[in-house]
Design a protein around this motif. Structure first.
Motif, PDB file in Angstrom:
ATOM      1  N   ASN A  60       0.816  -1.207   0.000  1.00 60.22           N
ATOM      2  CA  ASN A  60       0.000   0.000   0.000  1.00 60.22           C
ATOM      3  C   ASN A  60       0.858   1.269   0.000  1.00 60.22           C
ATOM      4  N   GLY A  61       2.177   1.065   0.079  1.00 54.42           N
ATOM      5  CA  GLY A  61       3.088   2.204   0.070  1.00 54.42           C
ATOM      6  C   GLY A  61       3.656   2.481   1.445  1.00 54.42           C
ATOM      7  N   LEU A  62       4.931   2.744   1.498  1.00 55.17           N
ATOM      8  CA  LEU A  62       5.604   3.055   2.757  1.00 55.17           C
ATOM      9  C   LEU A  62       5.983   4.530   2.788  1.00 55.17           C
ATOM     10  N   SER A  63       5.880   5.106   3.967  1.00 59.11           N
ATOM     11  CA  SER A  63       6.262   6.502   4.150  1.00 59.11           C
ATOM     12  C   SER A  63       7.589   6.570   4.896  1.00 59.11           C
ATOM     13  N   LEU A  64       8.178   7.744   4.957  1.00 59.02           N
ATOM     14  CA  LEU A  64       9.414   7.913   5.703  1.00 59.02           C
ATOM     15  C   LEU A  64       9.209   7.642   7.188  1.00 59.02           C
ATOM     16  N   GLU A  65       7.978   7.841   7.668  1.00 56.62           N
ATOM     17  CA  GLU A  65       7.691   7.554   9.076  1.00 56.62           C
ATOM     18  C   GLU A  65       7.839   6.060   9.377  1.00 56.62           C
ATOM     19  N   ASN A  66       7.675   5.215   8.352  1.00 57.57           N
ATOM     20  CA  ASN A  66       7.828   3.767   8.543  1.00 57.57           C
ATOM     21  C   ASN A  66       9.286   3.356   8.698  1.00 57.57           C
ATOM     22  N   MET A  67      10.210   4.267   8.415  1.00 59.98           N
ATOM     23  CA  MET A  67      11.634   3.955   8.502  1.00 59.98           C
ATOM     24  C   MET A  67      12.007   3.446   9.893  1.00 59.98           C
ATOM     25  N   SER A  68      11.516   4.139  10.919  1.00 62.22           N
ATOM     26  CA  SER A  68      11.839   3.764  12.297  1.00 62.22           C
ATOM     27  C   SER A  68      11.343   2.358  12.606  1.00 62.22           C
ATOM     28  N   ILE A  69      10.160   2.015  12.103  1.00 62.40           N
ATOM     29  CA  ILE A  69       9.595   0.678  12.349  1.00 62.40           C
ATOM     30  C   ILE A  69      10.456  -0.395  11.706  1.00 62.40           C
ATOM     31  N   LEU A  70      10.903  -0.160  10.473  1.00 66.00           N
ATOM     32  CA  LEU A  70      11.741  -1.140   9.789  1.00 66.00           C
ATOM     33  C   LEU A  70      13.054  -1.360  10.532  1.00 66.00           C
ATOM     34  N   PHE A  71      13.669  -0.274  11.002  1.00 68.01           N
ATOM     35  CA  PHE A  71      14.910  -0.397  11.762  1.00 68.01           C
ATOM     36  C   PHE A  71      14.685  -1.181  13.050  1.00 68.01           C
ATOM     37  N   THR A  72      13.589  -0.879  13.741  1.00 67.02           N
ATOM     38  CA  THR A  72      13.308  -1.563  15.008  1.00 67.02           C
ATOM     39  C   THR A  72      13.095  -3.057  14.791  1.00 67.02           C
TER      40      THR A  72
ATOM     41  N   SER B 126      19.965   9.594  11.697  1.00 60.39           N
ATOM     42  CA  SER B 126      19.355   9.580  13.025  1.00 60.39           C
ATOM     43  C   SER B 126      18.949   8.165  13.428  1.00 60.39           C
ATOM     44  N   GLU B 127      18.370   7.423  12.485  1.00 63.08           N
ATOM     45  CA  GLU B 127      17.975   6.043  12.781  1.00 63.08           C
ATOM     46  C   GLU B 127      19.196   5.167  13.042  1.00 63.08           C
ATOM     47  N   LEU B 128      20.261   5.377  12.288  1.00 61.70           N
ATOM     48  CA  LEU B 128      21.480   4.587  12.486  1.00 61.70           C
ATOM     49  C   LEU B 128      22.088   4.858  13.849  1.00 61.70           C
ATOM     50  N   ALA B 129      22.012   6.111  14.312  1.00 64.87           N
ATOM     51  CA  ALA B 129      22.550   6.458  15.629  1.00 64.87           C
ATOM     52  C   ALA B 129      21.716   5.823  16.740  1.00 64.87           C
ATOM     53  N   THR B 130      20.416   5.655  16.490  1.00 65.24           N
ATOM     54  CA  THR B 130      19.516   5.084  17.500  1.00 65.24           C
ATOM     55  C   THR B 130      19.688   3.580  17.618  1.00 65.24           C
ATOM     56  N   HIS B 131      19.913   2.918  16.505  1.00 66.37           N
ATOM     57  CA  HIS B 131      19.987   1.450  16.483  1.00 66.37           C
ATOM     58  C   HIS B 131      21.426   1.005  16.263  1.00 66.37           C
TER      59      HIS B 131
ATOM     60  N   THR C 206      18.427  19.766  -1.222  1.00 66.87           N
ATOM     61  CA  THR C 206      17.772  19.873   0.084  1.00 66.87           C
ATOM     62  C   THR C 206      17.073  18.573   0.447  1.00 66.87           C
ATOM     63  N   ASP C 207      16.385  17.969  -0.518  1.00 62.93           N
ATOM     64  CA  ASP C 207      15.700  16.695  -0.265  1.00 62.93           C
ATOM     65  C   ASP C 207      16.683  15.608   0.123  1.00 62.93           C
ATOM     66  N   SER C 208      17.786  15.518  -0.593  1.00 61.19           N
ATOM     67  CA  SER C 208      18.749  14.452  -0.327  1.00 61.19           C
ATOM     68  C   SER C 208      19.368  14.615   1.048  1.00 61.19           C
ATOM     69  N   VAL C 209      19.698  15.861   1.423  1.00 66.09           N
ATOM     70  CA  VAL C 209      20.287  16.111   2.739  1.00 66.09           C
ATOM     71  C   VAL C 209      19.287  15.755   3.837  1.00 66.09           C
ATOM     72  N   LYS C 210      18.009  16.113   3.643  1.00 64.70           N
ATOM     73  CA  LYS C 210      16.978  15.813   4.631  1.00 64.70           C
ATOM     74  C   LYS C 210      16.815  14.305   4.810  1.00 64.70           C
ATOM     75  N   LEU C 211      16.773  13.569   3.711  1.00 59.85           N
ATOM     76  CA  LEU C 211      16.592  12.126   3.778  1.00 59.85           C
ATOM     77  C   LEU C 211      17.804  11.452   4.422  1.00 59.85           C
ATOM     78  N   CYS C 212      18.985  11.917   4.076  1.00 59.05           N
ATOM     79  CA  CYS C 212      20.193  11.368   4.690  1.00 59.05           C
ATOM     80  C   CYS C 212      20.221  11.652   6.181  1.00 59.05           C
ATOM     81  N   GLY C 213      19.735  12.827   6.573  1.00 61.14           N
ATOM     82  CA  GLY C 213      19.674  13.173   7.993  1.00 61.14           C
ATOM     83  C   GLY C 213      18.749  12.245   8.762  1.00 61.14           C
ATOM     84  N   LEU C 214      17.601  11.915   8.172  1.00 60.71           N
ATOM     85  CA  LEU C 214      16.670  10.982   8.809  1.00 60.71           C
ATOM     86  C   LEU C 214      17.307   9.606   8.962  1.00 60.71           C
ATOM     87  N   LEU C 215      17.994   9.169   7.922  1.00 62.08           N
ATOM     88  CA  LEU C 215      18.641   7.866   7.964  1.00 62.08           C
ATOM     89  C   LEU C 215      19.761   7.847   9.005  1.00 62.08           C
TER      90      LEU C 215
END
Length: 463
Positions: free
Chosen positions: A32-44, A89-94, A78-87
């Motif tokens: 049904n499509g994944l959003s960037l918010e689902n990133m955290s769930i996949l990492f977990t 952050s997840e790498l630092a958490t997990h 700007t988009d690429s920097v934002k997406l890399c920043g989100l990624l």
């Protein structure tokens, strides 16, 4: 009725087991499509669940992220920097990153993200974070690294890629490294050196200086670095004597380094005169750090970095007023804040050795804690570099078993008991501390003899 991705993931997390049927349901929900918010769930899920899917999970995990970071997502810098920043952050958490994560990063870096420097830097750092503790390179790791830098090698492998290979080579446990590593290391860096579009096939003075700073920064060459120099000699144009160029640059750098190290030693002696406790303390911390690095199987190069980095770890205390440094009672809050500045002040002193990154990180981070409550940066877990975590344990041990101006030394067995009781209370890396305790218990007579030699201003017996 559409399957809800979040609810499906939550049901898997409740059991912490990823079974084939669960993955099928998750895959259906993802259609049904994944959003960037689902990133955290996949990492977990990747970090938490036991995988019983016979290898199907890594493929789903990786392809989900590749779809998330599709070509449309890179419409602007700007988009690429934002997406890399989100990624990031997840790498630092997990932490530590999983093998699935490493493979995913390579896919992103060599696919849609290959034109985005952020991805390459992020992937380099994640590989080093993963291997700084594991220290063993397997065949799959070599393949992923080859994929990561391979697209660069079709044109010109970047300096950042070459620096990454040098840093990774430093932290690997050489005897257990996969044999393909040397070929990858040599040909990739050799390609960088010899394929400069400004001087194809030539090695100029600045390039030789960069090489030496990477391969002789600790005064020795390992087998991979020797193989690299042999490769460059063989493939350099006829008439260009690379060995002579490297030797001349090496001698120049050695003279510069020796001069500054003499200044550092003078500062250490001045600090020892200023602070009675510091006399021989840095030498003992250096010794215990080196012994622990050897005990856990660090490479000889990393053992030497520990030894030299630890000897300088408290240099910043030379700027602390004597009445605070030698106070026989507890410090007031404002006095403690002054003491806490010494890691930053040490880094300022060591700045001319900036190419020796590990010395700087040891000085900066040896008062960080495993639970994130240390200083100056509040780093948590493996965010603190491995060498700094080792020095933190050695520093604490010497503080416990040595005389302080405000108390007598704690007896060895009592100090060991304290470490054992508090090993999981958040101050130290629990696994490293367990190794340190085992090392101390196993080496009583030899350790005592070596410490006596250090206290007499002598070098301990290396045998």
């Amino acid at each position: 009725m559409a399957i809800n991705f979040v609810k499906c993931a939550e049901s898997i997390l409740a059991t912490k087991v990823l079974e084939p049927d669960s993955l099928s349901a998750l895959r259906a929900a993802a259609q049904n499509g994944l959003s960037l918010e689902n990133m955290s769930i996949l990492f977990t899920l990747d970090h938490t669940c036991e995988d019983q899917t016979a290898g199907a999970w890594p493929e789903f995990f990786n392809q989900s992220f590749v779809r998330l970071f599709s070509k449309a997502a890179f419409g602007s810098t700007t988009d690429s920097v934002k997406l890399c920043g989100l990624l990031a952050s997840e790498l630092a958490t997990h932490q530590p990153p999983s093998l699935s994560t490493l493979k995913m990063l390579v896919l992103l870096s060599v696919g849609e993200g290959r034109a985005t420097p952020n991805f390459r830097d992020l992937t380099h750092q994640t590989f080093m974070d993963f291997h700084s503790d594991k220290r063993i390179l397997g065949a799959e790791d070599v393949t992923r690294i080859d994929q990561l830098i391979g697209w660069s090698r079709t044109g010109d492998i970047g300096r950042k890629d070459a620096n990454f290979l040098f840093r990774l080579n430093d932290i690997l446990d050489k005897p257990k490294a996969h044999p393909s590593w040397q070929a990858l290391f040599v040909t990739s860096i050799g390609s960088h050196v010899l394929n400069d579009p400004n001087s194809p096939g030539l090695v100029d003075f600045s390039e030789a200086e960069w090489l030496i700073k990477n391969i002789e920064g600790d005064g020795s060459l390992d087998v991979n670095e020797k193989a690299l120099l042999d490769y460059l000699d063989v493939h350099s144009p006829e008439g260009q004597n690379l060995s002579d160029l490297v030797a001349s640059v090496s001698e120049l750098l050695k003279v510069q380094e020796d001069s500054y190290l003499k200044t550092i030693r003078t500062l250490i002696r001045a600090l020892e005169t200023k602070d009675r406790y510091t006399a021989q303390h840095s030498s003992r911390v250096s010794y215990f750090s080196y012994k622990l690095g050897k005990h856990i199987g660090l490479s000889e190069k990393m053992q030497r970095k520990l030894r030299y980095g630890a000897i300088m770890h408290d240099l910043g205390k030379i700027g602390v007023p004597d009445n605070i440094l030698n106070k026989p009672s507890g410090l007031e809050a404002d006095e403690y804040q002054i003491i806490k500045r010494h890691p930053v002040d040490t880094v300022k002193i060591l700045k001319p050795l900036a190419d020796q990154h590990d010395f700087i990180s040891i000085a900066m981070s040896h008062h960080e804690r495993w639970d994130g409550k240390g200083y100056p940066d509040g780093l948590k877990g493996t965010e603190t570099p491995l060498l700094s975590r080792i020095v933190a344990i050695a520093d604490t041990w010497d503080a416990m078993v040595g005389d302080r101006i405000y108390r007598k030394a704690i007896p060895r067995d009592k100090a060991l008991g304290i470490l054992e009781r508090e090993q999981n209370m958040g101050q130290w890396d629990p696994e490293l501390l367990r190794s340190f305790i085992d090392m101390i218990r196993a080496g009583d007579e030899k350790l005592a003899k070596d410490i006596d030699a250090i206290n007499q201003g002598e070098e301990p017996d290396e045998n």
